[in-house]
Design a protein around this motif. Structure first.
Motif, PDB file in Angstrom:
ATOM      1  N   PRO A 284      71.264  75.678  48.407  1.00 58.36           N
ATOM      2  CA  PRO A 284      72.169  75.943  47.337  1.00 58.36           C
ATOM      3  C   PRO A 284      71.502  76.431  45.984  1.00 58.36           C
ATOM      4  O   PRO A 284      70.071  76.663  45.822  1.00 58.36           O
ATOM      5  CB  PRO A 284      72.237  74.314  47.050  1.00 58.36           C
ATOM      6  CG  PRO A 284      71.841  73.452  48.355  1.00 58.36           C
ATOM      7  CD  PRO A 284      71.142  74.511  48.980  1.00 58.36           C
ATOM      8  N   ALA A 285      72.209  76.968  45.051  1.00 59.15           N
ATOM      9  CA  ALA A 285      71.770  77.420  44.009  1.00 59.15           C
ATOM     10  C   ALA A 285      71.137  76.315  43.074  1.00 59.15           C
ATOM     11  O   ALA A 285      71.367  75.103  43.367  1.00 59.15           O
ATOM     12  CB  ALA A 285      72.773  78.243  43.114  1.00 59.15           C
ATOM     13  N   ALA A 286      69.961  76.589  42.126  1.00 61.54           N
ATOM     14  CA  ALA A 286      69.573  75.608  41.191  1.00 61.54           C
ATOM     15  C   ALA A 286      70.786  75.112  40.574  1.00 61.54           C
ATOM     16  O   ALA A 286      71.676  75.545  40.093  1.00 61.54           O
ATOM     17  CB  ALA A 286      68.654  76.582  40.254  1.00 61.54           C
ATOM     18  N   VAL A 287      70.291  73.725  39.775  1.00 62.45           N
ATOM     19  CA  VAL A 287      71.441  73.136  39.139  1.00 62.45           C
ATOM     20  C   VAL A 287      71.080  73.217  37.541  1.00 62.45           C
ATOM     21  O   VAL A 287      70.126  73.266  37.265  1.00 62.45           O
ATOM     22  CB  VAL A 287      70.990  71.548  39.559  1.00 62.45           C
ATOM     23  CG1 VAL A 287      72.153  70.867  38.645  1.00 62.45           C
ATOM     24  CG2 VAL A 287      71.433  71.257  40.733  1.00 62.45           C
ATOM     25  N   ASP A 288      72.251  73.854  36.959  1.00 65.64           N
ATOM     26  CA  ASP A 288      72.056  73.853  35.469  1.00 65.64           C
ATOM     27  C   ASP A 288      72.273  72.503  34.827  1.00 65.64           C
ATOM     28  O   ASP A 288      73.306  72.143  35.132  1.00 65.64           O
ATOM     29  CB  ASP A 288      73.216  74.957  35.091  1.00 65.64           C
ATOM     30  CG  ASP A 288      72.984  76.395  35.694  1.00 65.64           C
ATOM     31  OD1 ASP A 288      71.734  76.851  35.665  1.00 65.64           O
ATOM     32  OD2 ASP A 288      73.932  77.000  35.812  1.00 65.64           O
ATOM     33  N   ILE A 289      71.394  72.353  33.902  1.00 68.49           N
ATOM     34  CA  ILE A 289      71.221  70.883  33.234  1.00 68.49           C
ATOM     35  C   ILE A 289      71.751  71.106  31.867  1.00 68.49           C
ATOM     36  O   ILE A 289      70.954  71.813  31.144  1.00 68.49           O
ATOM     37  CB  ILE A 289      70.163  69.800  33.435  1.00 68.49           C
ATOM     38  CG1 ILE A 289      69.968  70.069  34.957  1.00 68.49           C
ATOM     39  CG2 ILE A 289      70.306  68.693  33.120  1.00 68.49           C
ATOM     40  CD1 ILE A 289      68.667  69.291  35.381  1.00 68.49           C
ATOM     41  N   LYS A 290      72.734  70.697  31.215  1.00 66.24           N
ATOM     42  CA  LYS A 290      73.100  70.677  29.868  1.00 66.24           C
ATOM     43  C   LYS A 290      73.191  69.383  29.138  1.00 66.24           C
ATOM     44  O   LYS A 290      73.450  68.246  29.651  1.00 66.24           O
ATOM     45  CB  LYS A 290      74.562  71.334  29.751  1.00 66.24           C
ATOM     46  CG  LYS A 290      74.737  72.752  30.511  1.00 66.24           C
ATOM     47  CD  LYS A 290      73.875  73.971  30.008  1.00 66.24           C
ATOM     48  CE  LYS A 290      74.234  75.212  30.898  1.00 66.24           C
ATOM     49  NZ  LYS A 290      73.210  76.325  30.225  1.00 66.24           N
ATOM     50  N   SER A 394      75.317  67.012  31.563  1.00 60.71           N
ATOM     51  CA  SER A 394      76.344  67.790  32.614  1.00 60.71           C
ATOM     52  C   SER A 394      75.334  68.354  33.608  1.00 60.71           C
ATOM     53  O   SER A 394      74.343  69.228  33.017  1.00 60.71           O
ATOM     54  CB  SER A 394      77.330  68.730  32.031  1.00 60.71           C
ATOM     55  OG  SER A 394      76.714  69.733  31.363  1.00 60.71           O
ATOM     56  N   PHE A 395      75.703  68.625  34.951  1.00 62.62           N
ATOM     57  CA  PHE A 395      75.055  69.182  36.008  1.00 62.62           C
ATOM     58  C   PHE A 395      76.130  70.180  36.568  1.00 62.62           C
ATOM     59  O   PHE A 395      77.325  69.689  37.024  1.00 62.62           O
ATOM     60  CB  PHE A 395      74.708  68.113  37.198  1.00 62.62           C
ATOM     61  CG  PHE A 395      73.593  67.152  36.469  1.00 62.62           C
ATOM     62  CD1 PHE A 395      72.147  67.433  36.636  1.00 62.62           C
ATOM     63  CD2 PHE A 395      73.953  65.990  36.068  1.00 62.62           C
ATOM     64  CE1 PHE A 395      71.350  66.314  36.120  1.00 62.62           C
ATOM     65  CE2 PHE A 395      73.183  64.977  35.511  1.00 62.62           C
ATOM     66  CZ  PHE A 395      71.645  65.093  35.622  1.00 62.62           C
TER      67      PHE A 395
END
Length: 398
Positions: A284-290, A394-395
């Protein structure tokens, strides 16, 4: 600046591959690293003023490159050189002076390096500089409030609810069928749940950082704008009682990679196991955390995201309205490329006269409360309004 911090600065050998096709930056950063080596060996060479001037030129040159065209097409190499040049600009400024005003100036440069540059390869240096520059910067204003906990309320929810589901249950009931679901009591173990309501903690850990703030409650409105501000100023303007004068503009720290910028805050959360699931066979691609931090009344207008989205509520509550991807033709997306994933409607007050196709749309409503997460599959439309002061994380993942 102490010896251990100096040891974290890159040597020229570390930069050679990056600078292979950058003749000007290669020449200047070679002089800068040689000067640093001389200081570390107590062999202080001359030319300090000239090198400082040249480093500033590299910063300015790559700043211009970053701001030419759309940010998404800026080469990573340009952003890396910009960040490294910023590190050396800070180095030379601190050779000149380490008084509080100079350290404040250097903090701003460091934040610019993180916001515009690419600092992934120098995270240890970045963290050490942040600690050094923040040390001794006294906060003399009155303490910030500790926000009251929002008591869980009983409310209607138009989508399925699961109480802290395990990974297998989430996969079969939510991820595979692409079913939006309210996940109750899912992040109660996060340290952030107790820590972040104390705004003095956020002030201590993050107050000196510069972040992009949205001005105005809704990014699709004509009055909306953005500014770079210190978190400490943002917290005081938005969360301290202002005698009810009603003149305060709503500001929103929205969709910002705050946890990459401030690792101490990332230690207060955990990436949920749900984010390890992927529709792809490969890794899986990296998780973007906002991060999403703001007062009551902040609004994200009806829009969709292209990735899986897990919206986690740390404090405060948010009213959310959803619509399925199949209703996209009936939701009146903006025609502009920039707002193509955003609807023209106000989901909280439907105008059927102006937008008659809305009669065909099924909307789903829910209240997101502290400790809960909302899973939204790709391209599900959502409108979000903060009912109270709120901090969400958010993830996004593919």
């Amino acid at each position: 600046m102490d010896g251990p911090l100096l040891e974290l600065f890159p040597r020229f050998d570390d930069l050679e591959d990056l600078l292979r096709n950058e003749v000007e930056a290669r020449y200047i950063l070679k002089k800068a690293t040689d000067h640093l080596d001389g200081i570390k060996s107590n062999d202080k060479a001359g030319e300090e003023e000239e090198i400082r001037y040249l480093i500033c030129a590299v910063v300015d040159r790559n700043w211009e490159r970053i701001h030419t065209g759309h940010f998404s097409v800026v080469p990573v190499t340009t952003r890396q050189i910009y960040a490294i040049a910023c590190f050396f600009k800070i180095f030379f400024l601190l050779l000149e002076s380490t008084d509080p005003r100079q350290k404040e100036k250097c903090s701003g440069i460091l934040d610019e390096a993180q916001l515009l540059g690419c600092t992934d390869d120098w995270s240890e240096l970045k963290a050490a500089l942040m600690e050094y520059l923040d040390k001794g910067q006294q906060e003399t204003a009155e303490p910030l409030p500790i926000l009251a906990a929002v008591l869980r309320g009983s409310c209607a929810c138009d989508i399925p609810q699961l109480d802290a589901p395990g990974l297998n249950e989430f996969q079969t009931k939510c991820f595979q069928p692409q079913q939006p679901t309210l996940l109750l009591n899912t992040i109660k173990h996060w340290p952030a749940m107790d820590k972040w309501r104390d705004l003095n903690y956020l002030l201590q850990v993050a107050g000196n950082r510069t972040v992009p703030i949205e001005i105005g409650s809704n990014y699709a409105s004509d009055e909306w704008s953005q500014q770079l501000v210190k978190i400490r100023d943002f917290l005081r303007r938005q969360f301290v009682d202002q005698s009810g004068d009603g003149c305060r503009e709503i500001e929103y720290l929205a969709q910002h990679e705050l946890f990459a910028q401030i690792p101490a805050l990332k230690a207060d959360i955990c990436v949920p196991d749900y984010c390890t699931l992927s529709g792809a066979e490969e890794t899986p691609a990296a998780v973007d955390i906002k991060a999403w931090l703001g007062p009551a009344g902040t609004i994200s207008p009806m829009h969709y995201d292209p990735k899986h989205n897990l919206l986690c509520q740390v404090f405060g509550s948010k009213q959310i309205i959803l619509a399925a991807p199949e209703d996209t033709p009936n939701l009146y997306p903006h025609e502009s490329e920039f707002l193509g994933n955003t609807s023209q409607i106000n989901a909280a007050e439907l105008d059927l006269k102006t937008f008659p196709l809305l009669e065909q749309v099924r909307f789903y409503k829910l209240l997101l409360q502290p400790g809960d997460c909302l899973y939204m599959p790709p391209k599900w439309w959502h409108y979000v309004r903060a009912e109270t002061p709120s901090f969400s994380v958010s993830f996004w993942w593919e």
